[in-house]
Design an enzyme around this catalytic site. Structure first.
Site, PDB file in Angstrom:
ATOM      1  N   ASP A  64       2.564 -14.802 -66.408  1.00  0.00           N
ATOM      2  CA  ASP A  64       4.016 -14.630 -66.304  1.00  0.00           C
ATOM      3  C   ASP A  64       4.345 -15.280 -64.994  1.00  0.00           C
ATOM      4  O   ASP A  64       3.406 -14.873 -63.806  1.00  0.00           O
ATOM      5  CB  ASP A  64       4.583 -13.411 -66.270  1.00  0.00           C
ATOM      6  CG  ASP A  64       6.308 -13.345 -66.029  1.00  0.00           C
ATOM      7  OD1 ASP A  64       7.019 -14.181 -65.390  1.00  0.00           O
ATOM      8  OD2 ASP A  64       6.859 -12.788 -67.179  1.00  0.00           O
ATOM      9  N   ILE A  65       5.178 -16.518 -64.657  1.00  0.00           N
ATOM     10  CA  ILE A  65       5.389 -17.151 -63.414  1.00  0.00           C
ATOM     11  C   ILE A  65       6.072 -16.434 -62.505  1.00  0.00           C
ATOM     12  O   ILE A  65       6.273 -16.968 -61.240  1.00  0.00           O
ATOM     13  CB  ILE A  65       5.724 -18.452 -63.610  1.00  0.00           C
ATOM     14  CG1 ILE A  65       7.124 -18.681 -64.132  1.00  0.00           C
ATOM     15  CG2 ILE A  65       4.697 -19.392 -64.336  1.00  0.00           C
ATOM     16  CD1 ILE A  65       7.831 -19.943 -64.106  1.00  0.00           C
ATOM     17  N   ASN A  99      11.201  -6.923 -75.339  1.00  0.00           N
ATOM     18  CA  ASN A  99      12.643  -6.556 -75.461  1.00  0.00           C
ATOM     19  C   ASN A  99      13.381  -7.271 -76.396  1.00  0.00           C
ATOM     20  O   ASN A  99      13.034  -8.429 -76.514  1.00  0.00           O
ATOM     21  CB  ASN A  99      13.321  -7.017 -73.967  1.00  0.00           C
ATOM     22  CG  ASN A  99      12.653  -6.147 -72.874  1.00  0.00           C
ATOM     23  OD1 ASN A  99      12.199  -5.034 -72.976  1.00  0.00           O
ATOM     24  ND2 ASN A  99      12.441  -6.927 -72.003  1.00  0.00           N
ATOM     25  N   HIS A 131      17.669  -6.326 -72.022  1.00  0.00           N
ATOM     26  CA  HIS A 131      16.959  -7.243 -71.108  1.00  0.00           C
ATOM     27  C   HIS A 131      15.989  -8.366 -71.478  1.00  0.00           C
ATOM     28  O   HIS A 131      15.301  -8.783 -70.751  1.00  0.00           O
ATOM     29  CB  HIS A 131      16.242  -6.285 -70.075  1.00  0.00           C
ATOM     30  CG  HIS A 131      16.935  -4.863 -69.751  1.00  0.00           C
ATOM     31  ND1 HIS A 131      17.629  -5.136 -68.694  1.00  0.00           N
ATOM     32  CD2 HIS A 131      16.746  -3.910 -70.001  1.00  0.00           C
ATOM     33  CE1 HIS A 131      18.233  -3.964 -68.579  1.00  0.00           C
ATOM     34  NE2 HIS A 131      17.765  -3.041 -69.347  1.00  0.00           N
ATOM     35  N   GLN A 132      16.401  -8.767 -72.708  1.00  0.00           N
ATOM     36  CA  GLN A 132      15.675  -9.941 -73.120  1.00  0.00           C
ATOM     37  C   GLN A 132      16.417 -11.333 -72.499  1.00  0.00           C
ATOM     38  O   GLN A 132      17.618 -11.437 -72.785  1.00  0.00           O
ATOM     39  CB  GLN A 132      15.553 -10.188 -74.661  1.00  0.00           C
ATOM     40  CG  GLN A 132      14.912 -11.436 -75.254  1.00  0.00           C
ATOM     41  CD  GLN A 132      14.978 -11.472 -76.747  1.00  0.00           C
ATOM     42  OE1 GLN A 132      15.777 -10.614 -77.429  1.00  0.00           O
ATOM     43  NE2 GLN A 132      14.097 -12.338 -77.123  1.00  0.00           N
ATOM     44  N   HIS A 143       8.442 -12.155 -77.129  1.00  0.00           N
ATOM     45  CA  HIS A 143       7.361 -11.780 -76.226  1.00  0.00           C
ATOM     46  C   HIS A 143       6.974 -10.698 -75.891  1.00  0.00           C
ATOM     47  O   HIS A 143       8.139  -9.848 -75.770  1.00  0.00           O
ATOM     48  CB  HIS A 143       7.772 -12.933 -75.028  1.00  0.00           C
ATOM     49  CG  HIS A 143       8.907 -12.687 -74.323  1.00  0.00           C
ATOM     50  ND1 HIS A 143      10.147 -12.980 -74.872  1.00  0.00           N
ATOM     51  CD2 HIS A 143       9.318 -12.009 -73.012  1.00  0.00           C
ATOM     52  CE1 HIS A 143      11.154 -12.751 -73.958  1.00  0.00           C
ATOM     53  NE2 HIS A 143      10.603 -12.195 -72.864  1.00  0.00           N
ATOM     54  N   PHE A 144       6.147 -10.322 -75.691  1.00  0.00           N
ATOM     55  CA  PHE A 144       5.312  -9.141 -75.243  1.00  0.00           C
ATOM     56  C   PHE A 144       4.944  -9.124 -73.734  1.00  0.00           C
ATOM     57  O   PHE A 144       4.134 -10.123 -73.532  1.00  0.00           O
ATOM     58  CB  PHE A 144       4.296  -8.487 -76.149  1.00  0.00           C
ATOM     59  CG  PHE A 144       4.676  -8.272 -77.424  1.00  0.00           C
ATOM     60  CD1 PHE A 144       4.873  -6.999 -77.971  1.00  0.00           C
ATOM     61  CD2 PHE A 144       5.007  -9.535 -78.553  1.00  0.00           C
ATOM     62  CE1 PHE A 144       5.251  -6.740 -79.329  1.00  0.00           C
ATOM     63  CE2 PHE A 144       5.552  -8.981 -79.628  1.00  0.00           C
ATOM     64  CZ  PHE A 144       5.474  -7.699 -79.947  1.00  0.00           C
ATOM     65  N   HIS A 145       5.256  -8.268 -72.830  1.00  0.00           N
ATOM     66  CA  HIS A 145       4.921  -8.458 -71.670  1.00  0.00           C
ATOM     67  C   HIS A 145       3.661  -7.374 -71.480  1.00  0.00           C
ATOM     68  O   HIS A 145       3.819  -6.224 -71.943  1.00  0.00           O
ATOM     69  CB  HIS A 145       5.665  -7.830 -70.594  1.00  0.00           C
ATOM     70  CG  HIS A 145       6.943  -8.739 -70.457  1.00  0.00           C
ATOM     71  ND1 HIS A 145       7.276  -9.778 -69.378  1.00  0.00           N
ATOM     72  CD2 HIS A 145       8.195  -8.945 -71.234  1.00  0.00           C
ATOM     73  CE1 HIS A 145       8.410 -10.011 -69.479  1.00  0.00           C
ATOM     74  NE2 HIS A 145       9.062  -9.832 -70.521  1.00  0.00           N
TER      75      HIS A 145
END
Length: 137
Positions: free
Chosen positions: A34-35, A86, A92-93, A99-101
Site C-alpha cells: 500500500d502506498i 471494506n 470506508h471503501q 481489496h483486502f488489507h
C-alpha cells in the site's frame, strides 16, 4: 462495467499501466504494498477479476486471498495484525475494486485503529435473525 474497469486504478496496476511494489502474483490474484500505509508492511491483496464489492467476485477468484495474506503476515514478522476488507463508502471503501488489507499492528499508534460499537442483545430478536439468515445461506 468496461468504462469503470478502464478508470479503475487497481485494474491499471494489474495491467502494469501503473507501477506497484508487487509482492505475490498468481493467475487470479495480485498482492502489493500500500502506498499510503498505516504501518510497515501494510499490503493490499486484490482479485484480478474487477468487482466493486465482495459479492461481485466469483468464488474461484477469491481462493488465493487468505493463503497470500498468511504468507504476507509471516513475511512481515507481525505478531499482531488485521485483515480488512471494506464494501461501500459507508464502510470506508475508497477504491471500487475489491481489496483486502493486511495491516501489521506493531504498537498503539501504528496500524489499524478500530471503534467497536457493540449493540445490546435481545435474544428473541437474535433468534429471529438467526432463523432468517439460516434460511438464506
Amino acid at each position: 462495467m468496461a468504462g469503470k474497469m478502464a478508470a479503475c486504478i487497481f485494474c491499471k496496476i494489474i495491467k502494469g499501466e501503473i507501477p506497484s511494489f508487487k509482492l505475490v502474483e498468481t493467475d487470479k490474484t495480485l498482492a502489493f504494498l500500500d502506498i499510503n500505509p498505516l504501518s510497515r508492511g501494510h499490503a493490499l491483496i486484490i482479485p484480478k477479476f474487477h468487482g466493486a464489492k465482495l459479492a461481485d467476485i466469483p468464488d474461484e477468484h477469491l481462493a488465493d486471498i487468505l493463503p497470500i495474506a498468511k504468507k504476507l503476515v509471516k513475511a512481515t514478522g507481525a505478531e499482531e495484525y488485521n485483515i480488512l476488507q471494506n464494501n461501500g463508502r459507508g464502510a470506508h471503501q475508497l477504491v471500487d475494486h475489491v481489496h483486502f488489507h493486511v495491516i501489521p499492528k506493531p504498537n498503539e499508534k501504528e496500524g489499524l485503529g478500530i471503534s467497536w460499537p457493540q449493540q445490546p442483545t435481545d435474544m428473541d430478536k437474535l433468534k429471529a435473525l438467526f432463523e432468517d439468515l439460516k434460511s438464506k445461506v
